[in-house]
Design an enzyme around this catalytic site. Structure first.
Site, PDB file in Angstrom:
ATOM      1  CD  GLU A  23       4.586   7.775  -6.180  1.00 38.68           C
ATOM      2  OE1 GLU A  23       5.620   8.314  -6.643  1.00 38.68           O
ATOM      3  OE2 GLU A  23       4.384   7.606  -4.970  1.00 38.68           O
ATOM      4  CG  HIS A  66       4.061   2.213  -6.462  1.00 40.56           C
ATOM      5  ND1 HIS A  66       4.830   1.888  -5.366  1.00 40.56           N
ATOM      6  CD2 HIS A  66       3.376   3.339  -6.124  1.00 40.56           C
ATOM      7  CE1 HIS A  66       4.616   2.776  -4.416  1.00 40.56           C
ATOM      8  NE2 HIS A  66       3.732   3.665  -4.847  1.00 40.56           N
ATOM      9  CG  HIS A  86       0.634   2.257  -1.005  1.00 38.46           C
ATOM     10  ND1 HIS A  86      -0.136   3.381  -0.821  1.00 38.46           N
ATOM     11  CD2 HIS A  86       1.623   2.624  -1.862  1.00 38.46           C
ATOM     12  CE1 HIS A  86       0.361   4.392  -1.530  1.00 38.46           C
ATOM     13  NE2 HIS A  86       1.423   3.949  -2.169  1.00 38.46           N
ATOM     14  CE1 TYR A 112      13.091 -21.264  -4.147  1.00 39.63           C
ATOM     15  CE2 TYR A 112      13.239 -22.377  -2.029  1.00 39.63           C
ATOM     16  CZ  TYR A 112      12.647 -22.230  -3.270  1.00 39.63           C
ATOM     17  OH  TYR A 112      11.608 -23.045  -3.645  1.00 39.63           O
ATOM     18  CG  HIS A 172       5.752   5.035  -0.681  1.00 40.86           C
ATOM     19  ND1 HIS A 172       6.198   6.154  -1.375  1.00 40.86           N
ATOM     20  CD2 HIS A 172       4.647   4.621  -1.337  1.00 40.86           C
ATOM     21  CE1 HIS A 172       5.374   6.401  -2.391  1.00 40.86           C
ATOM     22  NE2 HIS A 172       4.428   5.467  -2.386  1.00 40.86           N
ATOM     23  CE1 TYR A 182      10.798 -24.109 -11.111  1.00 44.50           C
ATOM     24  CE2 TYR A 182       9.812 -22.160 -12.087  1.00 44.50           C
ATOM     25  CZ  TYR A 182       9.718 -23.295 -11.313  1.00 44.50           C
ATOM     26  OH  TYR A 182       8.513 -23.609 -10.740  1.00 44.50           O
TER      27      TYR A 182
END
Length: 232
Positions: free
Chosen positions: A92, A110, A112, A131, A172, A227
């Site tokens: 990837e 990344h 799955h 939210y 994916h 925050y």
């Protein structure tokens, strides 16, 4: 040129390990192992990377994360040329490099993840069930399907990430990025959790989940900007 010289040639900040490639690699490996421990990936699926200067440290292809050690450090430049290590980078890689070239990302995760992947098959955008979508820049889009490792998939991901720090990949998984590996991983976990909540609420017979409005999400985004702890 040593690995350290190759990586630290730029002033770009990639978090606490910005000037220490070995430490940065250790953080990449630790984060990759977290994705497995947290159930976000199975086997060698998914991948993790961190940008240090003009070099991207990335998990190698097909190597279980628990087998990765300090000597397995793998790095490429922004054109994809391998400059560190002997192991083949993740398949990837085009997706990771596209995000680094187009955004201010210093780290990418990344996965799955089960619930997020399930949601990617159902909608074009994750419904505003919570939210915390504001923490990812707004409603999370689903990038259209393309074969893994392709330039086409990388282009779809960039479009889905416009104004966002995370997206789903159709059939994916997920991709999130951040200023640090910790932030990228946290965003992945938040995205998976939101998808799980929506799927759970959607299974109640005869009921449809109440969703937030764009205005309510904007209100949360404004609050999130202030925050956390503030410096003296």
């Amino acid at each position: 040129m040593s690995a350290h010289e190759e990586i630290s040639g730029s002033g770009r900040d990639a978090g606490p390990a910005a000037d220490d490639p070995r430490r940065a690699w250790a953080e990449v490996v630790a984060t990759a192992r977290r994705t497995t421990a947290d159930g976000l990936v199975v086997g060698t699926s998914g991948n993790v990377s961190a940008r240090v200067g003009d070099v991207v440290l990335v998990t190698p292809s097909g190597v279980p994360y628990d087998r990765l050690g300090p000597d397995d450090i793998t790095g490429v430049d922004l054109a994809g040329r391998q400059v560190i290590g002997d192991l083949t980078p993740t398949s990837e890689l085009p997706m990771h490099l596209a995000v680094y070239r187009a955004t201010d990302a210093a780290a990418i995760v990344h996965t799955h993840a089960v619930h997020a992947t399930a949601v990617s098959t159902l909608v074009d955008e994750v419904p505003l069930i919570h939210y915390m979508a504001a923490a990812l820049g707004g409603p999370v889009r689903v990038a259209p399907y393309a074969v893994y490792g392709s330039d086409e998939l990388a282009a779809h991901v960039l479009a889905a990430l416009d104004g966002r720090s995370g997206c789903l990949l159709r059939n994916h998984g997920t991709l999130t990025y951040g200023a640090t590996l910790e932030q990228a991983l946290d965003r992945t976990a938040q995205l998976e959790w939101m998808c799980r909540v929506w799927l759970a609420a959607s299974t109640v017979p005869g009921r449809a989940p109440a969703l937030l409005t764009p205005g309510q999400l904007d209100e949360t985004a404004a609050r999130l900007r202030g925050y956390g702890q503030r410096g003296e």
